[in-house]
Scaffold this motif. Structure first.
Motif, short mmCIF file in Angstrom:
data_model
loop_
_atom_site.label_atom_id
_atom_site.label_comp_id
_atom_site.label_asym_id
_atom_site.label_seq_id
_atom_site.Cartn_x
_atom_site.Cartn_y
_atom_site.Cartn_z
N LYS A 1 0.82 -1.21 0.00
CA LYS A 1 0.00 0.00 0.00
C LYS A 1 0.85 1.27 0.00
CE LYS A 1 -0.66 -0.33 5.04
NZ LYS A 1 -1.66 -0.51 6.12
N ASN A 2 0.28 2.28 -0.64
CA ASN A 2 0.87 3.63 -0.65
C ASN A 2 2.28 3.65 -1.26
OD1 ASN A 2 -1.42 4.67 0.81
ND2 ASN A 2 -0.52 3.77 2.66
N ASN A 3 2.49 2.84 -2.27
CA ASN A 3 3.77 2.80 -2.97
C ASN A 3 3.65 3.43 -4.36
OD1 ASN A 3 5.37 1.00 -1.03
ND2 ASN A 3 3.55 -0.24 -1.41
N ILE A 4 4.80 3.81 -4.90
CA ILE A 4 4.90 4.28 -6.28
C ILE A 4 5.80 3.32 -7.03
CG2 ILE A 4 5.64 6.15 -7.81
CD1 ILE A 4 5.22 8.06 -5.39
N ALA A 5 5.31 2.78 -8.12
CA ALA A 5 6.14 1.93 -9.00
C ALA A 5 6.34 2.69 -10.29
CB ALA A 5 5.45 0.60 -9.25
N TYR A 6 7.59 3.10 -10.53
CA TYR A 6 7.86 4.08 -11.59
C TYR A 6 9.06 3.64 -12.43
CZ TYR A 6 9.15 8.61 -13.66
OH TYR A 6 9.48 9.61 -14.53
N LEU A 7 8.89 3.63 -13.72
CA LEU A 7 9.99 3.35 -14.65
C LEU A 7 10.66 2.00 -14.39
CD1 LEU A 7 11.79 6.78 -15.23
CD2 LEU A 7 10.42 5.48 -16.85
N ASN A 8 9.83 0.96 -14.29
CA ASN A 8 10.35 -0.40 -14.21
C ASN A 8 10.27 -1.04 -15.59
OD1 ASN A 8 10.84 -0.99 -11.17
ND2 ASN A 8 8.86 0.07 -11.25
N ASN A 9 11.28 -1.84 -15.92
CA ASN A 9 11.37 -2.37 -17.28
C ASN A 9 10.36 -3.48 -17.57
OD1 ASN A 9 13.57 -0.77 -18.25
ND2 ASN A 9 14.90 -1.91 -16.87
N ASN A 10 9.79 -4.05 -16.52
CA ASN A 10 8.78 -5.08 -16.73
C ASN A 10 7.53 -4.72 -15.94
OD1 ASN A 10 7.71 -7.32 -17.90
ND2 ASN A 10 8.85 -8.80 -16.69
N TYR A 11 7.33 -5.30 -14.75
CA TYR A 11 6.14 -5.03 -13.96
C TYR A 11 6.41 -3.95 -12.92
CZ TYR A 11 5.12 -9.72 -15.75
OH TYR A 11 4.95 -10.81 -16.55
N GLY A 12 5.42 -3.10 -12.70
CA GLY A 12 5.49 -2.19 -11.56
C GLY A 12 5.29 -2.95 -10.26
N ILE A 13 4.10 -3.58 -10.13
CA ILE A 13 3.78 -4.45 -9.00
C ILE A 13 3.31 -5.78 -9.56
CG2 ILE A 13 2.33 -4.77 -6.96
CD1 ILE A 13 2.15 -1.71 -6.75
N TYR A 14 3.86 -6.87 -9.07
CA TYR A 14 3.60 -8.20 -9.64
C TYR A 14 3.29 -9.18 -8.54
CZ TYR A 14 4.65 -12.53 -12.25
OH TYR A 14 4.59 -13.77 -12.85
N LEU A 15 2.08 -9.77 -8.58
CA LEU A 15 1.71 -10.84 -7.68
C LEU A 15 1.71 -12.14 -8.46
CD1 LEU A 15 0.74 -8.36 -6.05
CD2 LEU A 15 -1.19 -9.75 -5.26
N SER A 16 2.51 -13.09 -8.02
CA SER A 16 2.62 -14.39 -8.69
C SER A 16 2.35 -15.49 -7.67
CB SER A 16 4.01 -14.56 -9.29
OG SER A 16 4.16 -15.84 -9.86
N GLY A 17 1.26 -16.23 -7.88
CA GLY A 17 0.91 -17.28 -6.94
C GLY A 17 0.59 -16.73 -5.57
N SER A 18 -0.03 -15.55 -5.53
CA SER A 18 -0.29 -14.86 -4.27
C SER A 18 -1.79 -14.79 -4.01
CB SER A 18 0.29 -13.45 -4.31
OG SER A 18 0.00 -12.75 -3.13
N SER A 19 -2.19 -15.05 -2.78
CA SER A 19 -3.60 -15.04 -2.42
C SER A 19 -3.84 -14.23 -1.16
CB SER A 19 -4.10 -16.48 -2.20
OG SER A 19 -3.95 -17.25 -3.36
N ASP A 20 -5.09 -13.73 -1.07
CA ASP A 20 -5.57 -13.07 0.16
C ASP A 20 -4.72 -11.86 0.55
OD1 ASP A 20 -7.69 -15.06 0.67
OD2 ASP A 20 -5.99 -16.41 1.03
N SER A 21 -4.26 -11.12 -0.45
CA SER A 21 -3.46 -9.93 -0.20
C SER A 21 -4.25 -8.67 -0.56
CB SER A 21 -2.15 -9.98 -0.99
OG SER A 21 -1.30 -10.99 -0.49
N LEU A 22 -3.79 -7.55 -0.04
CA LEU A 22 -4.41 -6.25 -0.30
C LEU A 22 -3.43 -5.37 -1.04
CD1 LEU A 22 -6.63 -4.03 0.21
CD2 LEU A 22 -5.35 -3.49 2.31
N LEU A 23 -3.86 -4.82 -2.18
CA LEU A 23 -3.12 -3.78 -2.89
C LEU A 23 -3.95 -2.52 -2.82
CD1 LEU A 23 -1.73 -6.38 -4.06
CD2 LEU A 23 -1.43 -5.10 -6.18
N ALA A 24 -3.44 -1.49 -2.12
CA ALA A 24 -4.25 -0.30 -1.89
C ALA A 24 -3.42 0.97 -2.07
CB ALA A 24 -4.84 -0.33 -0.48
N ASN A 25 -4.01 1.93 -2.78
CA ASN A 25 -3.45 3.28 -2.90
C ASN A 25 -2.04 3.29 -3.50
OD1 ASN A 25 -5.79 4.46 -1.55
ND2 ASN A 25 -4.93 3.58 0.33
N ASN A 26 -1.79 2.38 -4.39
CA ASN A 26 -0.51 2.36 -5.10
C ASN A 26 -0.65 3.09 -6.43
OD1 ASN A 26 1.05 0.40 -3.30
ND2 ASN A 26 -0.77 -0.81 -3.80
#
Length: 420
Positions: free
Chosen positions: A337-362
């Motif tokens: 939460k509350n992160n900035i993902a900026y100028l990444n060559n592939n994924y900004g934020i990447y969930l792989s095989g992830s469950s029951d998580s919260l992504l908020a205000n990114n």
């Protein structure tokens, strides 16, 4: 009568002056007024300057500066070593074909020397042995003018230099402090300043384990230029809130055996060059949006433990391999939460095989993919902005995820499984 008084006064005054001269002569003879021990000049027919000098461990002296009389370029950085009487023992130049110089020098723990200065438009550190032979050199900065003006050793045998940066400023030079390890590898950097010209000229350690920076500012104060003094509480900007221990690197704080589950690690503002792996169930919290730069390789943050909180970071510079990301999550029950993902060559934020998580205000900006879920289930995405990426939010082979969208979002490519 009056003329007699004037004559007597002149005699008395002459006597006082004569007596003073006698005392000065006696004082000089007895060593009360010490004459100059020696003086030397060094240089050729060009423009040669010394900016920093130290007494060396063998009782001699070493100064650092720049010379246009010798070397390969218009100006070269210059070291001269003398004995205790100022007799030259060796001198060395360092640099390329342009304008280079040394502003500050210190003696390293191995008897060699380290100087800080500039190489063309970059800040520059050079390490030599005790005879001035170069052992390594590192440059720091971006595409604009950056320079190191003052250098100190840290408690763990690394270095901090202060100077100015145009590459990472708000359009005009800012105070700039860079922390390195003992080999000159950058650990973090910080900028200070406003919209006008701000230059750091000196840095010193303080007795409380912090450091103090001095320079000039046109951004703040009452006049055209004002003196500016900044005190930092510690040279180690990463803190385990639960244990009170401080660290120079984020990964060091995680790896410490005293860091336990549910501990909070706080990271001060600055730019950090690391690939952080969070394998303990902790909170990793950025203070005033520190930048975590992966340097074009791998992921900036990888979360492998369950139950982590990652908040308040600007993650950038991930690699271009398939699984590289600003923040990569391979575990469950996390909060990103509350992160900035900026100028990444592939994924900004990447969930792989992830469950029951919260992504908020990114916020995901100018990545290849803004946010991607791959084989991830039962996650909640709320108030995330994904714009100016090649692809916005990608839900691939994932189901039972919930999206609450209240911000502008780019969805030019969405791969959905049933249940989204």
């Amino acid at each position: 009568m009056e003329s007699e008084r004037i004559k007597i006064g002149k005699v008395v005054l002459f006597g006082i002056l004569l007596l003073a001269l006698v005392f000065v002569s006696v004082g000089c003879a007895n060593g009360a007024i010490t004459p100059r021990a020696w003086e030397r000049t060094f240089g050729g027919d060009g423009y040669d300057l010394a900016y920093s000098v130290l007494e060396t461990s063998d009782g001699g002296y070493l100064f650092a500066g720049k010379t246009s009389s010798y070397g390969a370029g218009y100006d070269d950085a210059w070291l001269i070593k003398t004995d205790s009487n100022g007799t030259e023992q060796w001198n060395k130049t360092y640099g390329g074909v342009g304008y280079d110089g040394a502003y500050s020098v210190l003696q390293a723990s191995d008897g060699g020397y380290v100087f800080a200065g500039y190489l063309a438009d970059d800040a520059w550190l050079v390490k030599t042995d005790s005879y001035g032979t170069e052992q390594w050199n590192k440059t720091y900065g971006g595409i604009y003018g950056d320079s190191a003006k003052s250098l100190i050793k840290t408690s763990d045998s690394g270095y901090i230099f202060a100077g100015y940066t145009n590459s990472y400023s708000f359009g005009k030079p800012d105070f700039w402090v860079v922390r390195t390890d003992s080999n000159g590898t950058e650990l973090w950097n910080k900028t200070y300043g406003g919209t006008s010209f701000d230059y750091a000229n000196a840095v010193q350690k303080t007795s409380d384990g912090g450091y103090i920076i001095a320079g000039s500012t046109r951004s703040y104060g009452a006049g055209s230029y004002d003196a500016w003094l900044i005190k930092e509480k510690t040279e180690l900007p990463v803190c385990n809130i639960n244990t009170g221990k401080n660290y120079s690197k984020i990964q060091d704080a995680i790896d410490d055996s005293e860091t336990k589950e549910r501990h909070i690690i706080a990271v001060d503002a600055g730019t950090y060059f690391e690939h952080v792996v969070v394998y303990k169930s902790i909170t990793l919290r950025g203070v005033n949006i520190p930048v975590l730069n992966a340097g074009g390789i791998g992921s900036a943050i990888t979360v492998t433990a369950n139950g982590c909180i990652i908040e308040g970071f600007n993650v950038t510079g991930s690699g271009s391999n398939y699984a590289d990301a600003g923040i990569k999550v391979n575990s469950n029950n996390n909060e990103i939460k509350n992160n900035i993902a900026y100028l990444n060559n592939n994924y900004g934020i990447y969930l792989s095989g992830s469950s029951d998580s919260l992504l908020a205000n990114n916020t995901a900006l100018k990545n290849y993919y803004g946010i991607r879920l791959d084989n991830s289930f039962n996650n909640i995405l709320t108030n995330n902005a994904a714009n100016f990426n090649d692809y916005g939010i990608d839900l691939a082979f994932s189901s039972n995820n919930t999206l609450f969208i209240t911000l502008p979002i780019q969805t030019t490519y969405v791969e959905l499984e049933s249940g989204e």
